[in-house]
Scaffold this motif. Structure first.
Motif, PDB file in Angstrom:
ATOM      1  N   ALA A   9       3.999  -2.696  27.453  1.00 29.09           N
ATOM      2  CA  ALA A   9       2.986  -3.426  26.686  1.00 29.09           C
ATOM      3  C   ALA A   9       1.757  -2.553  26.475  1.00 29.09           C
ATOM      4  N   ARG A 101       4.353  -7.894  22.778  1.00 31.49           N
ATOM      5  CA  ARG A 101       4.189  -6.678  23.575  1.00 31.49           C
ATOM      6  C   ARG A 101       2.757  -6.145  23.573  1.00 31.49           C
ATOM      7  N   LEU A 151       1.855 -11.568  29.960  1.00 34.92           N
ATOM      8  CA  LEU A 151       2.886 -10.954  29.121  1.00 34.92           C
ATOM      9  C   LEU A 151       4.208 -10.807  29.862  1.00 34.92           C
ATOM     10  N   CYS A 158       1.896  -0.618  31.608  1.00 36.57           N
ATOM     11  CA  CYS A 158       1.025  -0.907  30.468  1.00 36.57           C
ATOM     12  C   CYS A 158       0.137   0.285  30.129  1.00 36.57           C
TER      13      CYS A 158
END
Length: 221
Positions: A9, A101, A151, A158
């Protein structure tokens, strides 16, 4: 650029990272600072990337209620979005990402964030973590940790896009990778992280599982 590393993400700060609202914010905060007898030139650099209530609390001004003043500033900033513009390439870059995402993680209150995004033409994400969603704002890592949790991804997978020292510190404390956006920097920032001026220099490749890899845009011959 991250040596082909894949990310689950992308987490984006808003002000200074997805859009430029410096002129608007500094008009409002300068007027507030003058009203309270502050040195405007020295004070303005302290407002970026941090929640208003925490900025005001740090000042410890006699007789000033930080919560009330933050609300006053919120209204003034909401009334002034003139000159709010997207960072170069931000809109097409966001539109290329899978909606599930990415998220915007901002110190701004949600109503102000939405107004600024609308003014700059930034697409509204499926997930936004705003200043009121956490008890401790940046440089605490809470906001980025919450975004990753919502998420459904690990924060270590991330990539955080940030422009301000408080946000960079928050991302580091959370355990995320960091990309610095330098579009609004008046002076070079000393940072160990990769820095780019805008999103028109990068693109994203997405694998069959939705994981994303950044790629440098090749300039036309």
């Amino acid at each position: 650029m991250f040596a082909g590393r894949k990310f689950a993400a992308f987490l984006f700060d808003m002000d200074g990272t997805m859009l430029n609202s410096i002129a608007s914010a500094e008009r409002v905060w300068a007027a507030w600072a003058r009203k309270h007898g502050l040195d405007v030139e020295a004070f303005l650099p302290t407002i970026h990337g941090v929640r208003a209530v925490e900025t005001i609390t740090r000042l410890a001004l006699p007789g000033v209620d930080p919560v009330h003043e933050a609300l006053v500033l919120l209204q003034a900033e909401s009334d002034d979005v003139e000159g709010v513009l997207p960072i170069a390439g931000a809109v097409p870059f966001l539109n290329a990402l899978p909606p599930e995402r990415w998220a915007i993680v901002t110190s701004a209150p949600r109503p102000l964030a939405l107004l600024r995004m609308q003014a700059a033409g930034i697409p509204v994400p499926a997930l936004m973590v705003a200043g009121e969603d956490v008890s401790h704002g940046k440089p605490a890592p809470d906001c980025f940790l919450l975004a990753a949790k919502r998420l459904g991804v690990d924060i270590g997978d991330c990539l955080v896009f940030e422009d301000a020292p408080a946000g960079i510190a928050a991302a580091e404390a959370a355990g995320a990778s960091v990309m610095v956006i330098s579009a609004t920097h008046q002076h070079p920032m000393a940072t160990p992280h990769t820095a780019i001026a805008g999103y028109d220099t990068i693109s994203v490749a997405i694998d069959d599982n939705g994981w994303m890899t950044l790629e440098a845009q090749r300039s036309a011959a």
